[in-house]
Write a protein that holds these residues in place. Structure first.
Motif, PDB file in Angstrom:
ATOM      1  N   GLY A 200       0.794  -1.224   0.000  1.00  0.00           N
ATOM      2  CA  GLY A 200       0.000   0.000   0.000  1.00  0.00           C
ATOM      3  C   GLY A 200       0.822   1.267   0.000  1.00  0.00           C
ATOM      4  O   GLY A 200       0.284   2.359  -0.230  1.00  0.00           O
ATOM      5  N   ILE A 201       2.133   1.168   0.237  1.00  0.00           N
ATOM      6  CA  ILE A 201       2.974   2.378   0.170  1.00  0.00           C
ATOM      7  C   ILE A 201       3.400   2.702  -1.256  1.00  0.00           C
ATOM      8  O   ILE A 201       3.936   3.792  -1.506  1.00  0.00           O
ATOM      9  CB  ILE A 201       4.224   2.262   1.069  1.00  0.00           C
ATOM     10  N   ILE A 202       3.205   1.773  -2.193  1.00  0.00           N
ATOM     11  CA  ILE A 202       3.606   2.016  -3.580  1.00  0.00           C
ATOM     12  C   ILE A 202       2.729   3.115  -4.165  1.00  0.00           C
ATOM     13  O   ILE A 202       1.507   3.077  -4.054  1.00  0.00           O
ATOM     14  CB  ILE A 202       3.499   0.722  -4.412  1.00  0.00           C
ATOM     15  N   LYS A 203       3.359   4.089  -4.792  1.00  0.00           N
ATOM     16  CA  LYS A 203       2.644   5.235  -5.355  1.00  0.00           C
ATOM     17  C   LYS A 203       2.744   5.234  -6.886  1.00  0.00           C
ATOM     18  O   LYS A 203       3.704   4.706  -7.462  1.00  0.00           O
ATOM     19  CB  LYS A 203       3.231   6.547  -4.810  1.00  0.00           C
ATOM     20  N   LYS A 204       1.790   5.876  -7.519  1.00  0.00           N
ATOM     21  CA  LYS A 204       1.736   5.913  -8.977  1.00  0.00           C
ATOM     22  C   LYS A 204       3.009   6.542  -9.552  1.00  0.00           C
ATOM     23  O   LYS A 204       3.360   7.677  -9.215  1.00  0.00           O
ATOM     24  CB  LYS A 204       0.516   6.693  -9.441  1.00  0.00           C
ATOM     25  N   GLY A 205       3.699   5.787 -10.388  1.00  0.00           N
ATOM     26  CA  GLY A 205       4.879   6.295 -11.087  1.00  0.00           C
ATOM     27  C   GLY A 205       6.129   6.391 -10.240  1.00  0.00           C
ATOM     28  O   GLY A 205       7.181   6.810 -10.748  1.00  0.00           O
ATOM     29  N   SER A 214       9.502 -14.271  -0.854  1.00  0.00           N
ATOM     30  CA  SER A 214       8.931 -15.540  -1.279  1.00  0.00           C
ATOM     31  C   SER A 214       7.933 -15.253  -2.403  1.00  0.00           C
ATOM     32  O   SER A 214       7.557 -14.102  -2.647  1.00  0.00           O
ATOM     33  CB  SER A 214       8.265 -16.258  -0.113  1.00  0.00           C
ATOM     34  N   SER A 215       7.501 -16.291  -3.091  1.00  0.00           N
ATOM     35  CA  SER A 215       6.731 -16.097  -4.326  1.00  0.00           C
ATOM     36  C   SER A 215       5.392 -15.406  -4.105  1.00  0.00           C
ATOM     37  O   SER A 215       4.974 -14.562  -4.916  1.00  0.00           O
ATOM     38  CB  SER A 215       6.499 -17.457  -5.008  1.00  0.00           C
ATOM     39  N   GLU A 216       4.709 -15.722  -3.009  1.00  0.00           N
ATOM     40  CA  GLU A 216       3.372 -15.172  -2.777  1.00  0.00           C
ATOM     41  C   GLU A 216       3.392 -13.650  -2.600  1.00  0.00           C
ATOM     42  O   GLU A 216       2.656 -12.930  -3.302  1.00  0.00           O
ATOM     43  CB  GLU A 216       2.746 -15.863  -1.562  1.00  0.00           C
ATOM     44  N   PRO A 217       4.212 -13.107  -1.680  1.00  0.00           N
ATOM     45  CA  PRO A 217       4.279 -11.642  -1.570  1.00  0.00           C
ATOM     46  C   PRO A 217       4.797 -10.972  -2.838  1.00  0.00           C
ATOM     47  O   PRO A 217       4.304  -9.895  -3.215  1.00  0.00           O
ATOM     48  CB  PRO A 217       5.236 -11.414  -0.398  1.00  0.00           C
ATOM     49  N   ASN A 223       1.960  -7.083  -8.970  1.00  0.00           N
ATOM     50  CA  ASN A 223       0.649  -6.663  -9.476  1.00  0.00           C
ATOM     51  C   ASN A 223       0.334  -5.218  -9.088  1.00  0.00           C
ATOM     52  O   ASN A 223      -0.178  -4.440  -9.913  1.00  0.00           O
ATOM     53  CB  ASN A 223      -0.442  -7.589  -8.939  1.00  0.00           C
ATOM     54  N   VAL A 224       0.636  -4.847  -7.854  1.00  0.00           N
ATOM     55  CA  VAL A 224       0.379  -3.469  -7.412  1.00  0.00           C
ATOM     56  C   VAL A 224       1.262  -2.496  -8.178  1.00  0.00           C
ATOM     57  O   VAL A 224       0.803  -1.436  -8.637  1.00  0.00           O
ATOM     58  CB  VAL A 224       0.607  -3.332  -5.893  1.00  0.00           C
ATOM     59  N   ALA A 230       4.521   1.757 -11.455  1.00  0.00           N
ATOM     60  CA  ALA A 230       5.686   2.055 -10.619  1.00  0.00           C
ATOM     61  C   ALA A 230       6.868   1.210 -11.086  1.00  0.00           C
ATOM     62  O   ALA A 230       6.805  -0.025 -11.015  1.00  0.00           O
ATOM     63  CB  ALA A 230       5.377   1.755  -9.157  1.00  0.00           C
ATOM     64  N   PRO A 231       7.933   1.845 -11.595  1.00  0.00           N
ATOM     65  CA  PRO A 231       9.111   1.073 -12.014  1.00  0.00           C
ATOM     66  C   PRO A 231       9.630   0.234 -10.855  1.00  0.00           C
ATOM     67  O   PRO A 231       9.756   0.722  -9.732  1.00  0.00           O
ATOM     68  CB  PRO A 231      10.126   2.155 -12.409  1.00  0.00           C
TER      69      PRO A 231
END
Length: 449
Positions: A200-205, A214-217, A223-224, A230-231
């Protein structure tokens, strides 16, 4: 006439606020998390969080270490750097730092006096409810960073990410360190749920640097990041690293990035700290690509000089005494796996204490796999687990286990049991590790409970 505020007065005042760090699991107070109260508080303070150059760090493991490493590198390049982290080891003042140094008592008092009227004002508005202790400390940090005219702010998430009170910033770079099971009563019961909160901290762009996962996270984070354009840099697949040598004070490592090879004397021990250092270098290289001058010498110097206590920290060398605040099964596994790589010893004694809300059985299982002598203890923190419960769990694995009335007694017993060529590991909780550090290094602690 009003008496001048003292440091103790201010601590006492802050400790009247709701503090989620005191509570364990679902037995804590029910509060609906959202950021509206935090935005309202910052608004009446003049929005000090705006216009800063922020690196925002979330994760379950290693986020404090990466925060400290990035801060140290930037400081080594001559920048004025604000750092916000939690929890603290010995004093609340550690949570707010300028150029690696905790703020003074005088500055702490000044900040409390500045924000307190606004804390009361927001708390009196029934639509928001009372401001929490962590929200207050976060606001104090932003106020101080603005007043200090920092060039960069390295901000560690307190819990989760999406609804954490630090997630009001407009970062230049976001970072997600390894995600594992922790705080499940708040973040969710699956790694997918937990990763969704952290992401949730990832911001647009905004670029995101992702430590080994691990693979799940990792799938959730990808995807987010894709949804928000976000590069993304995946440290484990894009970088390589190798341990060359080590002693009790440092490890010499080689880290190969997309752009360069670094040879570093890293002051923090452990295989996982090499991955953390690679993640920190990934952050710095992204800042370089955004036009910020950071030399290779500053990277090497920052990683060599970084100080982050209670992370596989050696307090004495004969017998070897190590403190590490690992508090979930994955972190315990990493620490136990690192011991034979970094230390030469013929006997292992583990002093173990943890919090009630942690995965006690799995942590105890990981420790028991190496068949150490175990001493169970209880910290002074209100969330501390009952030593009798820990004792019985260790007994299930038929290993030598005892309990001591005090942590000081446990240290004395452990060092004696280990012998000159042995190793004593203190782990399970930052609170236990901190108390051992205070005793061994003669540090006067702040007592709140």
């Amino acid at each position: 006439m009003k008496r001048p505020a003292t440091y103790k007065n201010c601590l006492d005042r802050l400790l009247t606020l709701l503090d989620f760090e005191k509570f364990s699991g679902p037995r804590g107070p029910r509060v609906k998390f959202n950021l509206s109260r935090m935005y309202a508080l910052l608004s009446v303070l003049g929005d000090p969080h705006k216009n800063g150059r922020v690196i925002h760090v979330a994760g379950s493991k290693g986020k404090g270490s990466v925060t400290a490493m990035v801060s140290s590198i930037l400081c080594s390049n001559g920048y004025q750097v604000g750092m916000f982290s939690s929890p603290h080891i010995h004093t609340f003042r550690e949570r707010i730092r300028i150029n690696g140094k905790p703020i003074s008592k005088e500055v702490f008092v000044d900040l409390v006096e500045k924000v307190w009227p606004m804390i009361q004002e927001i708390g009196s508005r029934t639509s928001f409810g009372a401001v929490t202790l962590f929200e207050t400390l976060t606001a104090m940090a932003f106020v101080h960073f603005k007043e200090s005219k920092t060039d960069f702010q390295v901000v560690e998430v307190g819990l989760g990410g999406k609804l954490d009170s630090t997630n009001v910033v407009d970062p230049m770079v976001t970072v997600i360190t390894p995600i594992s099971f922790d705080h499940m009563h708040i973040l969710g019961d699956t790694l997918t749920d937990i990763a969704r909160e952290k992401a949730g901290i990832i911001k647009k762009g905004v670029p995101v640097i992702v430590a080994p996962q691990s693979s799940e996270p990792m799938e959730v984070i990808r995807n987010v990041a894709r949804t928000k354009d976000a590069p993304m840099l995946e440290v484990e697949s894009d970088f390589e690293w190798l341990l060359n040598n080590r002693d009790l004070k440092k490890q010499s490592v080689r880290i190969q990035t997309i752009y360069k090879t670094y040879f570093v004397n890293l002051s923090l021990l452990g295989n996982y700290q090499i991955a953390n250092a690679a993640t920190a270098i990934g952050v710095v290289e992204r800042l370089q690509s955004l036009g910020h001058g950071i030399s290779s010498d500053a990277i090497s110097q920052g990683l060599e000089n970084v100080v982050w206590p209670c992370r596989m920290e050696v307090l004495q060398d004969s017998p070897i005494l190590v403190v590490d605040g690992a508090h979930n099964p994955q972190s315990i596994r990493s620490v136990m796996a690192s011991l034979p790589t970094y230390f030469d010893f013929n006997k292992l004694v583990v002093i173990f204490g943890t919090s009630r809300d942690k995965d006690l059985e799995e942590m105890i299982k990981e420790i028991s796999l190496v068949r150490p002598t175990v001493v169970v203890v209880k910290s002074r923190h209100p969330r501390a687990a009952d030593p009798d419960i820990l004792f019985k769990n260790f007994q299930n694995y038929q290993i030598s286990v005892s309990t001591n009335k005090s942590i000081a007694d446990a240290i004395e017993y452990g060092l004696d049991a280990a012998g000159d060529r042995g190793l004593v590991l203190v782990t399970g909780s930052l609170f236990v590790a901190a108390e051992v550090r205070e005793i061994v290094l003669d540090i006067d602690p702040e007592l709140y409970f």
